[in-house]
Every structure is written in C-alpha cells, then in structure tokens.
Scaffold this active site. Structure first.
Site, mmCIF file in Angstrom:
data_model
loop_
_atom_site.group_PDB
_atom_site.id
_atom_site.type_symbol
_atom_site.label_atom_id
_atom_site.label_comp_id
_atom_site.label_asym_id
_atom_site.label_seq_id
_atom_site.Cartn_x
_atom_site.Cartn_y
_atom_site.Cartn_z
ATOM 1 N N GLN A 1 0.858 -1.184 0.000
ATOM 2 C CA GLN A 1 0.000 0.000 0.000
ATOM 3 C C GLN A 1 0.895 1.235 0.000
ATOM 4 O O GLN A 1 1.673 1.453 0.926
ATOM 5 C CB GLN A 1 -0.888 0.001 1.247
ATOM 6 C CG GLN A 1 -1.854 1.170 1.315
ATOM 7 C CD GLN A 1 -2.603 1.190 2.635
ATOM 8 O OE1 GLN A 1 -2.052 1.533 3.666
ATOM 9 N NE2 GLN A 1 -3.870 0.797 2.592
ATOM 10 N N ALA B 1 -9.408 -8.389 7.437
ATOM 11 C CA ALA B 1 -8.311 -7.941 8.286
ATOM 12 C C ALA B 1 -8.421 -8.569 9.667
ATOM 13 O O ALA B 1 -7.706 -9.512 9.993
ATOM 14 C CB ALA B 1 -8.281 -6.423 8.367
ATOM 15 N N ARG B 2 -9.351 -8.085 10.504
ATOM 16 C CA ARG B 2 -9.399 -8.543 11.898
ATOM 17 C C ARG B 2 -9.607 -10.050 12.058
ATOM 18 O O ARG B 2 -8.968 -10.653 12.937
ATOM 19 C CB ARG B 2 -10.441 -7.738 12.675
ATOM 20 C CG ARG B 2 -9.975 -6.318 13.001
ATOM 21 C CD ARG B 2 -11.061 -5.452 13.589
ATOM 22 N NE ARG B 2 -12.094 -5.163 12.590
ATOM 23 C CZ ARG B 2 -13.177 -4.431 12.837
ATOM 24 N NH1 ARG B 2 -13.398 -3.957 14.048
ATOM 25 N NH2 ARG B 2 -14.058 -4.198 11.880
ATOM 26 N N TYR C 1 -5.855 10.290 4.090
ATOM 27 C CA TYR C 1 -4.456 10.600 3.792
ATOM 28 C C TYR C 1 -4.414 11.519 2.569
ATOM 29 O O TYR C 1 -5.444 11.942 2.064
ATOM 30 C CB TYR C 1 -3.664 9.305 3.617
ATOM 31 C CG TYR C 1 -3.642 8.490 4.889
ATOM 32 C CD1 TYR C 1 -2.861 8.892 5.971
ATOM 33 C CD2 TYR C 1 -4.441 7.358 5.034
ATOM 34 C CE1 TYR C 1 -2.863 8.169 7.162
ATOM 35 C CE2 TYR C 1 -4.449 6.632 6.227
ATOM 36 C CZ TYR C 1 -3.662 7.044 7.282
ATOM 37 O OH TYR C 1 -3.680 6.343 8.462
#
Length: 401
Positions: free
Chosen positions: A110, A358-359, A183
């Site tokens: 990323q 993810a988690r 971002y």
C-alpha cells in the site's frame, strides 16, 4: 476480468485459483489480506515480525497479502519511525516477497502519503491540498498544513511512481495506491479538506484530478503486467465529505485509466476513524499509547466526544458497495465486516470479484483454512479493536490469543 455473473462465484470457488484484472497475475484464491498498519518496524526499517506476519497470511490461504502504509517519502510519514520506501526498507521487503512467494502467495504494498495528518517533526513542511488545522499533530507543533504548490504536486507524484517501480524491481506483485481514509490523496478528494480554487479544487472532477493523475502515472510507469490497485472510500462517514456519488464518479475514471481493481472502504482517520472499524473503542489503551502527557490528557478529556463509536454488523459496507458494483465493470474487492461463511456467500452472490479481510485474520491467520474445511463457520474476533492499540506497542496482534 470484470463484473461477473453472481452465479459464477460461490463460497467454494472463492477458494479456487483466479486472475487479477487484465494483468494475468494468478492468485491462489479470491481472498486478500487488507492493509492494516502493522507497527512492525524498528526506526522505520521493517523487522522480522513483519515478514512472519505476512508469511502467515499466505500460509493461511489468502491470494494476496497487503503490506500496510508504505510512505512514498520521508515526509509522507505520519510519525518519524514509520516505514517509507527507501534502500534500507526495500532490502527487507525483498526478503518478505520471497518468503510470501514460497508459500504460494502474492504480495502488494500500500503506497501512500500522509498529507497534513502527521506529527512527524522531521518533515520540512506539512503538505496538504489546502491550509488545514492539524488536530493530530498540533501538540507536536505542527499546527497547520501548507497548500501544495505545483512543484510539490509533481514531486509527490514522482515519489509514488518511483516507489512503485522500486517495489516492482524487488519482486512485489502489485501496489495499492491509497486514495482513502483521510491521507493525502483522500484529502484532495474530500471537499472538507480541499479548498483549492485552481484546477484541483471545487467539483469532484477537479478534486479527483490529482489523485487520478498519480494513479495514471504509476500505471503507465510499471506497465500492464504489474497490477495497480486502489483503495477508495465509499464515503468519508462525515457530513459534507467525500460521498458515494463521488466514489462512483472516481471509480468510473479509475476504470478508464486501467486500474486493476478497487478495494472499497470508508472513513477519515482524523475525523471518523471507527467508521471503518466498527465495534468497541479501546480508549484506555489509546490514552496509554499517547506520546506525551498533553496528548494523554486531551484524549482522556475529549476522547469520548472526538472518537465516535459505530455499531458492528456483518458486511456493514455492502449496501453502498453494491451501488458501485452496479455502475462499474472492473474488479472490485469488498471490504467491511466479513465475519463468516454466510457473509462471504452474501458478498460473492452480489458480484464482487474479491474479498478482503483484516481482523478475522489477525485473530487467526488460519481462519480461511478452517472455514473452508468446515471446522468453523464464523470468526472468533469479537471486534473489541484492542488489536489497533497493539500497533503502537510491539506490533499488531489479537489480544484474545
């Protein structure tokens, strides 16, 4: 590859080999490990924990694992010890790629730039589309950003291109350009942070001009056989921010310029951080991790007001993601609360090409294997979100294990 007939993908076929976009890159399954900041670097250099973390994802059955937050320059970091793409980090990342490949997996980086969301005092200046108050860094003395000049825009775009080329050289299989979560490139997309009066501000056509330029520049530089993916917000999760309508516009443009796939996400780190995460807010741990007494006090006094809690439900982004699926033909990666076999079946039945987790994988890297074998039908993750507190300690991990 493109929009698929929902009947062509099933729970079983999600575990079968496939190809990503039009690049021809083979993946051993349709599952991605979503980029989740790992906190596994020593003085900005990736360490053995980072290698082992991503190797475990490849062993566990993901087709592509994504290394999180590779800043494209030293001033693209949110804090000074964060990893950025340079000679020292590339040496370790090359080993990481080899090890992931040994397990039959693929690896992506990323790529991002923090913009004004920084407390990195080593930066020469805090960059953003416009002059913005920096709530994250003001206690470090970085109170306001500077609006990027045309020279700044060129330099940062070149940093993205150079970083992608370097990762391609050392054996990475793809890059994911971060257009989400507040971002820098997301700051251009959001009308809350982009107040420019030139060709890069105003309408979504103008606000997306620079992020699309960066993605297009990278695509043209690395060539058609190296996939360039994008992480893009469905919306910012805040009033007046980047919207679902904006997302559909940008997705169509990404399709036109040859983006390999879009991973749909949401939330703005400095304003709605748990819009993406959902579940509990581990405020005590966040206070403990604060880097100064002033930050600890601020978080203790105002944390409950500043950090909104969002209720978790499985596939919480699916309704909005379907709206994008209906409008674009390129590969889409669904992200957002997949927790079970039933959740995967719901996603693939709606025509999504890939599934990002993810988690559940942080809780148990063997989650997919166990799900495929019928040993379990649901993740053991309870969405306590204490794992994010561990990012700023010794590296992300599940506290339940």
């Amino acid at each position: 590859m493109s929009k698929e007939n929902p009947s062509s993908i099933s729970f079983e076929t999600a575990f079968a080999p496939t190809k990503l976009g039009n690049s021809g890159l083979s993946l051993k399954s349709r599952f991605f490990k979503a980029a989740t900041y790992e906190g596994m670097a020593d003085h900005g250099i990736p360490n053995q924990k980072l290698i082992d973390h991503h190797v475990s994802m490849a062993k566990g059955g993901v087709g592509m694992t994504t290394v999180a937050y590779g800043a494209v320059s030293s001033d693209g970091r949110t804090f000074k010890d964060q990893m950025y793409i340079n000679e020292a980090s590339l040496k370790v990342l090359k080993e990481l790629a080899v090890r992931v490949h040994d397990e039959g997996g693929r690896v992506s980086m990323q790529l991002t730039h923090c913009g004004y969301f920084t407390k990195n005092k080593t930066s020469k200046k805090v960059l953003a589309p416009s002059k913005i108050f920096n709530a994250y860094g003001f206690l470090s003395g970085l109170i306001y950003s500077e609006a990027m000049t045309l020279n700044d825009l060129d330099r940062v775009a070149n940093d993205f291109e150079t970083s992608a080329r370097e990762l391609q050289k050392i054996g990475f299989d793809a890059v994911e350009i971060h257009l989400g979560h507040g971002y820098l490139l997301s700051q251009f997309l959001s009308p809350l942070t982009n107040k420019r009066k030139d060709q890069y501000g105003g309408s979504i056509k103008n606000r997306s001009r620079y992020p699309l330029y960066v993605v297009d520049k990278v695509i043209k530089s690395v060539g058609p056989d190296f996939p360039v993916l994008v992480k893009l917000n469905l919306d910012d999760g805040i009033k007046g921010g980047f919207s679902l309508k904006d997302c559909i516009f940008v997705s169509k443009k990404l399709e036109e310029i040859g983006c390999a796939a879009i991973e749909l996400s949401g939330g703005f780190t400095s304003k709605s951080p748990f819009y993406l995460l959902r579940g509990s807010v581990p405020l005590k741990g966040m206070i403990k991790n604060a880097s100064s007494v002033a930050e600890k006090l601020t978080m203790a006094l105002f944390g409950p007001l500043l950090v909104k809690k969002y209720r978790f439900k499985e596939n919480f982004f699916l309704e909005k993601a379907i709206k994008v699926r209906e409008e674009v033909n390129l590969d889409l990666i669904y992200l957002g609360g997949i927790d079970s076999k039933k959740g995967i079946e719901e996603v693939v039945s709606n025509g999504f090409n890939f599934i990002a987790l993810a988690r559940p994988l942080i809780h148990d890297p063997e989650f997919l294997h166990k799900l495929k074998q019928g040993e379990i039908d649901k993740s053991g993750c309870n969405r306590c979100n204490a794992c994010i507190v561990e990012m700023d300690r010794e590296g992300i991990k599940c506290v339940l294990n």
